[in-house]
Design a protein around this motif. Structure first.
Motif, PDB file in Angstrom:
ATOM      1  N   UNK A  47       9.167 -49.052 -20.828  1.00 38.93           N
ATOM      2  CA  UNK A  47       9.988 -49.186 -22.034  1.00 38.93           C
ATOM      3  C   UNK A  47       9.478 -50.283 -22.971  1.00 38.93           C
ATOM      4  N   UNK A  48       9.455 -49.935 -24.257  1.00 42.95           N
ATOM      5  CA  UNK A  48       9.005 -50.865 -25.276  1.00 42.95           C
ATOM      6  C   UNK A  48       7.503 -50.906 -25.448  1.00 42.95           C
ATOM      7  N   UNK A  49       6.764 -50.293 -24.506  1.00 44.52           N
ATOM      8  CA  UNK A  49       5.315 -50.331 -24.549  1.00 44.52           C
ATOM      9  C   UNK A  49       4.672 -48.949 -24.538  1.00 44.52           C
ATOM     10  N   UNK A  50       5.175 -48.069 -23.653  1.00 45.99           N
ATOM     11  CA  UNK A  50       4.479 -46.805 -23.417  1.00 45.99           C
ATOM     12  C   UNK A  50       5.468 -45.750 -22.943  1.00 45.99           C
ATOM     13  N   UNK A  51       5.517 -44.631 -23.641  1.00 46.79           N
ATOM     14  CA  UNK A  51       6.421 -43.545 -23.261  1.00 46.79           C
ATOM     15  C   UNK A  51       5.828 -42.761 -22.092  1.00 46.79           C
ATOM     16  N   UNK A  52       6.692 -42.399 -21.158  1.00 50.41           N
ATOM     17  CA  UNK A  52       6.262 -41.618 -20.006  1.00 50.41           C
ATOM     18  C   UNK A  52       7.446 -40.902 -19.402  1.00 50.41           C
ATOM     19  N   UNK A  53       7.382 -40.629 -18.119  1.00 49.15           N
ATOM     20  CA  UNK A  53       8.437 -39.930 -17.409  1.00 49.15           C
ATOM     21  C   UNK A  53       9.710 -40.783 -17.400  1.00 49.15           C
ATOM     22  N   UNK A  54      10.810 -40.318 -18.011  1.00 51.54           N
ATOM     23  CA  UNK A  54      12.032 -41.125 -18.038  1.00 51.54           C
ATOM     24  C   UNK A  54      12.678 -41.296 -16.676  1.00 51.54           C
TER      25      UNK A  54
ATOM     26  N   UNK B  17       3.221 -55.204 -28.267  1.00 49.53           N
ATOM     27  CA  UNK B  17       1.913 -55.469 -27.667  1.00 49.53           C
ATOM     28  C   UNK B  17       2.055 -56.355 -26.436  1.00 49.53           C
ATOM     29  N   UNK B  18       3.027 -57.261 -26.469  1.00 46.25           N
ATOM     30  CA  UNK B  18       3.167 -58.263 -25.420  1.00 46.25           C
ATOM     31  C   UNK B  18       4.092 -57.826 -24.282  1.00 46.25           C
ATOM     32  N   UNK B  19       5.173 -57.114 -24.606  1.00 47.75           N
ATOM     33  CA  UNK B  19       6.169 -56.787 -23.598  1.00 47.75           C
ATOM     34  C   UNK B  19       7.118 -57.943 -23.336  1.00 47.75           C
ATOM     35  N   UNK B  20       7.962 -57.770 -22.318  1.00 48.68           N
ATOM     36  CA  UNK B  20       9.014 -58.747 -22.025  1.00 48.68           C
ATOM     37  C   UNK B  20       9.347 -58.726 -20.542  1.00 48.68           C
ATOM     38  N   UNK B  21       9.591 -59.886 -19.970  1.00 52.18           N
ATOM     39  CA  UNK B  21      10.014 -60.007 -18.567  1.00 52.18           C
ATOM     40  C   UNK B  21      11.521 -59.792 -18.511  1.00 52.18           C
ATOM     41  N   UNK B  22      11.955 -58.778 -17.792  1.00 50.45           N
ATOM     42  CA  UNK B  22      13.380 -58.436 -17.786  1.00 50.45           C
ATOM     43  C   UNK B  22      14.211 -59.584 -17.225  1.00 50.45           C
ATOM     44  N   UNK B  23      15.371 -59.758 -17.787  1.00 55.73           N
ATOM     45  CA  UNK B  23      16.391 -60.762 -17.467  1.00 55.73           C
ATOM     46  C   UNK B  23      16.012 -62.164 -17.956  1.00 55.73           C
TER      47      UNK B  23
END
Length: 283
Positions: free
Chosen positions: A162-169, A271-277
């Motif tokens: 999520x937020x970076x690359x679409x794939x199998x939901x 481009x960077x993404x995020x660490x959840x929580x």
């Protein structure tokens, strides 16, 4: 998109860029019921081939998984721009995967050598508030190599990031970081070491305190960990902390699975993404 269906499996992944029988990739699998995350099983993978095959395992529609992976999913925009690398995530990862580890090490070492003391590394927006190492770090811990080994198989397997690359939901991978949750519960106390000589009584007590805090739900995530007596003993007795780190990632995945957009800030750099929580910085 948020997934909260009952059959959903939650997974925490303590990753190794060079898995072996001595230090495998550790998986913690569980499910969420309300505010409780129940640890159902644990799994070890001793090769990157096994890891890639696991990612590609098909799941029935609506019975997939959300996983928290302890490895970086992106590089800082500052680094990418300085190196002249692609500024879209998929082409960037393709370029990064084409490099050897020696090339990565040499490129990053040269980047750091040209910068002033105290500002050697380029950081993502998520690194500071999460207390995480920069994703370009190639030693202690070698997170740059972890990304190099761990992310391309996700793309090849068609997993959604999520937020970076679409794939199998039905197969959703999120960047997690066990140290974020551990520090919240036991401060800066060390609870693990791969060196058996450093697996001290103090670290054993720290692991016990960390497990107790998880079971009591003493985190801002609002979740409690449910363990059997045998599972509790196994987590506490593992001096490497790898099994416990997988469980910490499991808790982060469990929290994210019930959050809009998996709890990622709307302004997350694609481009960077995020660490959840990770706590979102206030302006």
């Amino acid at each position: 998109m948020t997934r909260s269906s009952a059959p959903l499996t939650l997974i925490g992944v303590d990753f190794s860029s060079a898995p072996s029988n001595r230090k495998p990739i550790r998986l913690a699998l569980g499910r969420r019921q309300g505010a409780v995350i129940r640890l159902e099983s644990q799994r070890a993978m001793t090769s990157l081939t096994d890891y890639a095959a696991w990612l590609a395992e098909p799941v029935a529609p609506g019975q997939g998984w959300v996983g928290g992976f302890d490895l970086p999913f992106g590089h800082s925009r500052e680094l990418v721009l300085a190196l002249g690398w692609p500024t879209e995530w998929a082409p960037l990862m393709a370029h990064y995967a084409s490099l050897s580890r020696d090339q990565i090490r040499e490129t990053f070492a040269a980047f750091c050598a040209a910068r002033p003391v105290g500002k050697k590394f380029a950081h993502r927006a998520t690194d500071g508030p999460a207390g995480a190492s920069p994703s370009m770090k190639w030693v202690n811990p070698p997170v740059a190599f972890m990304m190099h080994a761990g992310v391309p198989p996700m793309i090849d397997a068609g997993v959604s990031l999520p937020g970076l690359h679409a794939g199998d939901p039905d197969r959703v991978a999120l960047e997690a970081y066990p140290g974020l949750l551990a520090r919240e519960l036991i401060g800066n106390r060390s609870y693990k070491s791969d060196d058996k000589a450093k697996q001290t009584p103090e670290r054993l007590i720290a692991r016990k305190d960390l497990v107790d805090a998880l079971e009591q739900g003493r985190t801002r995530l609002g979740l409690r960990l449910k363990l059997s007596h045998a599972q509790r003993d196994e987590l506490v007795d593992d001096g490497s902390g790898d099994k416990l780190d997988a469980v910490l990632c499991l808790m982060q995945a469990g929290w994210a699975s019930e959050q809009p957009g998996y709890g990622m800030p709307a302004q997350t750099d694609p481009l960077e993404g995020w660490i959840v929580s990770t706590p979102t910085p206030t302006s």
